[in-house]
Design an enzyme around this catalytic site. Structure first.
Site, PDB file in Angstrom:
ATOM      1  N   GLY A 139       0.747  -1.186  -0.052  1.00 14.82           N
ATOM      2  CA  GLY A 139       0.107   0.155  -0.018  1.00 14.82           C
ATOM      3  C   GLY A 139       0.898   1.371  -0.126  1.00 14.82           C
ATOM      4  O   GLY A 139       1.715   1.562   0.986  1.00 14.82           O
ATOM      5  N   PHE A 176      -0.912   7.069   2.521  1.00 15.93           N
ATOM      6  CA  PHE A 176      -0.295   7.908   3.801  1.00 15.93           C
ATOM      7  C   PHE A 176       0.683   6.875   4.614  1.00 15.93           C
ATOM      8  O   PHE A 176       1.804   7.279   4.975  1.00 15.93           O
ATOM      9  CB  PHE A 176      -1.268   8.595   4.702  1.00 15.93           C
ATOM     10  N   GLY A 177       0.029   5.814   5.027  1.00 13.14           N
ATOM     11  CA  GLY A 177       0.786   5.009   6.204  1.00 13.14           C
ATOM     12  C   GLY A 177       1.775   4.152   5.502  1.00 13.14           C
ATOM     13  O   GLY A 177       2.950   4.374   6.211  1.00 13.14           O
ATOM     14  N   VAL A 185      -1.638  -7.731  -4.247  1.00 13.12           N
ATOM     15  CA  VAL A 185      -1.383  -8.828  -3.446  1.00 13.12           C
ATOM     16  C   VAL A 185      -2.807  -9.722  -3.403  1.00 13.12           C
ATOM     17  O   VAL A 185      -3.734  -9.417  -2.902  1.00 13.12           O
ATOM     18  CB  VAL A 185      -1.078  -8.313  -2.003  1.00 13.12           C
ATOM     19  N   GLU A 218     -18.746  17.444   2.147  1.00 14.79           N
ATOM     20  CA  GLU A 218     -17.704  18.242   1.419  1.00 14.79           C
ATOM     21  C   GLU A 218     -18.343  18.056  -0.161  1.00 14.79           C
ATOM     22  O   GLU A 218     -18.266  18.958  -0.927  1.00 14.79           O
ATOM     23  CB  GLU A 218     -16.208  17.707   1.311  1.00 14.79           C
TER      24      GLU A 218
END
Length: 451
Positions: free
Chosen positions: A14, A17-18, A82, A173
């Site tokens: 992935g 952000f992480g 994956v 939003e």
């Protein structure tokens, strides 16, 4: 004879952000890093709705992962999906290949949650990636194009009705951006449209919108939405979504050509395939050090993880939290290599924000609660700061300044092969005349050999 010690292999799944921040934290570390993602870009997801509503172009909020990590020589980037994770054997299957690992960091995000009604996805696209954002943008713009040609008032009203389901930050939003676009921007570009016919409805099943915020800020957000012309519907359940719109449990129907789903997320199929304990929405329940129970060399972070930190706080699924988790897990791995204890994750709440539209937003930073222009300026600053790459920051700031001054949006492009006739049509009282095929459809028909 001297023996060569092989550097530990860290596999990150992935590039959000992480995962991306975990990879960057291994700069100059004595490890080999492989980052696997099924797309070749890092996506700034908090601004995805602005691509869907034609405020920004895809390249403004996305950057190639290889470009971000190009100077980090110990990182290898692979494009692939994956298929399987073998926690016991410490290997993963990427498409048809197998990768062994010493440490694994899973940061695959979350999936759209239609609560068992996957058939609704056809009529109400969600917003998790660029493809979905462009689909929404195309449907919205095609609805206006169809309305320009439509002679029947009822059919035109349906084309100009936009329903957003879900009163969280994404839904709010989206609804605010739709209202601004429909009433103040697109209506000026068409000659046969009455802006007052445009309707934007925000449907929330709960008692109030933005339930993660204090009640005062939630009420302020609703007032700001109403001032834009958004109709907020709360506390009502619906039974179906189809090509004609939304039907509530009491039988009332909202006729709309465009319905957007923003009602929640769930764990990904990869998370459910791990064979470990999940929470009620399919996220992996992890230890306080972000590791997967029973597998200390494997970690789950970001939206795919249910994490309660050392202070007893349930860590929210926000980009700042994912960034902190990615960096923390990298420190844990490097600490293992140096023989240091890992410790437990502690979330640092840097505040939460939601924008409603031009000069309209709410923000909560610690005990400070802001709404209106001040919250909007804070939102602008924070989101530009978190964008990766100077070019992206400059492009977004310029686009926002241009829109603020001119009330124009430059990303109003229909780029797919869909035509106006592809929009779901209202059920007519009498059979309409056969539509004249578009030039694009005629060319496609000729290429394919015709009927």
């Amino acid at each position: 004879m001297a023996t060569t010690v092989k550097e530990p292999h860290v596999v990150i799944v992935g590039g959000g952000f992480g995962g991306l921040n975990a990879a960057k934290a291994f700069r100059d570390a004595p490890v080999r890093v492989t980052l696997v993602d099924r797309t070749n870009h890092h996506l700034f997801q908090p601004l995805l709705y602005q691509v869907a509503t034609a405020s920004l172009s895809p390249a403004d909020i996305a950057v190639p992962i290889r470009s971000v990590l190009s100077r980090q020589r110990n990182v290898r980037v692979l494009l692939g999906e994956v298929k399987r994770v073998d926690l016991a054997g410490r290997r993963i299957t990427v498409d048809d290949d197998t990768l062994d690992y010493d440490y694994l960091i899973l940061a695959v995000g979350a999936a759209n949650n239609y609560f068992g009604h996957e058939e609704w996805a056809r009529f109400a696209p969600a917003l998790k990636n660029l493809d979905e954002a462009l689909t929404i943008r195309e449907r919205m713009l095609l609805a206006f194009e169809a309305a320009e040609r439509e002679q029947d008032p009822a059919a035109r009203r349906r084309l100009l009705t936009f329903v957003v389901i879900g009163g969280g930050a994404t839904g709010v939003e989206m609804a605010g951006a739709f209202a601004e676009l429909a009433r103040y921007i697109l209506a000026r570009d068409f000659r046969s449209l009455d802006p007052s016919l445009s309707r934007v409805l925000l449907v929330e099943i709960g008692a109030r919108i933005l339930q993660a915020f204090p009640e005062r800020l939630s009420a302020s957000a609703e007032e700001q939405l109403t001032s834009l012309g958004v109709e907020v519907i709360k506390g009502r359940r619906f039974r179906s979504i189809d090509d004609q719109g939304v039907e509530f449990e009491d039988g009332e129907r909202l006729h709309a050509a465009t319905v957007i789903w923003a009602a929640g997320v769930r764990g990904t199929p990869l998370a459910s395939s791990l064979g470990v304990e999940l929470d009620r929405i399919g996220r992996v329940k992890v230890e306080p050090d972000c590791s997967i129970p029973g597998h200390p060399n494997a970690f789950a972070i970001g939206d795919m993880a249910m994490l309660r930190d050392r202070n007893g706080v349930d860590v929210p699924g926000l980009s700042p939290a994912a960034i902190q988790e990615g960096r923390f897990v990298a420190r844990c791995i490097l600490g293992d290599l140096d023989g240091r204890p890992r410790g437990q994750f502690a979330y640092r709440d840097k505040g939460t924000m939601a924008t409603i539209g031009r000069s309209r937003a709410i923000a909560k930073v610690g005990r400070l609660q802001l709404s209106g222009m001040l919250a909007w300026l804070a939102w602008l600053g924070v989101h530009v700061l978190f964008l990766i790459g100077f070019k992206n920051r400059f492009a977004v700031m310029f686009a926002w300044m241009w829109q603020y001054v001119t009330f124009k949006r430059g990303a109003r492009l229909i780029t797919g092969h869909t035509t106006v006739s592809a929009l779901p049509a209202a059920a007519p009282a009498v059979a309409p005349p056969a539509p004249r095929p578009s030039a694009r459809a005629a060319v496609a028909d000729a290429v394919s050999g015709g009927a």
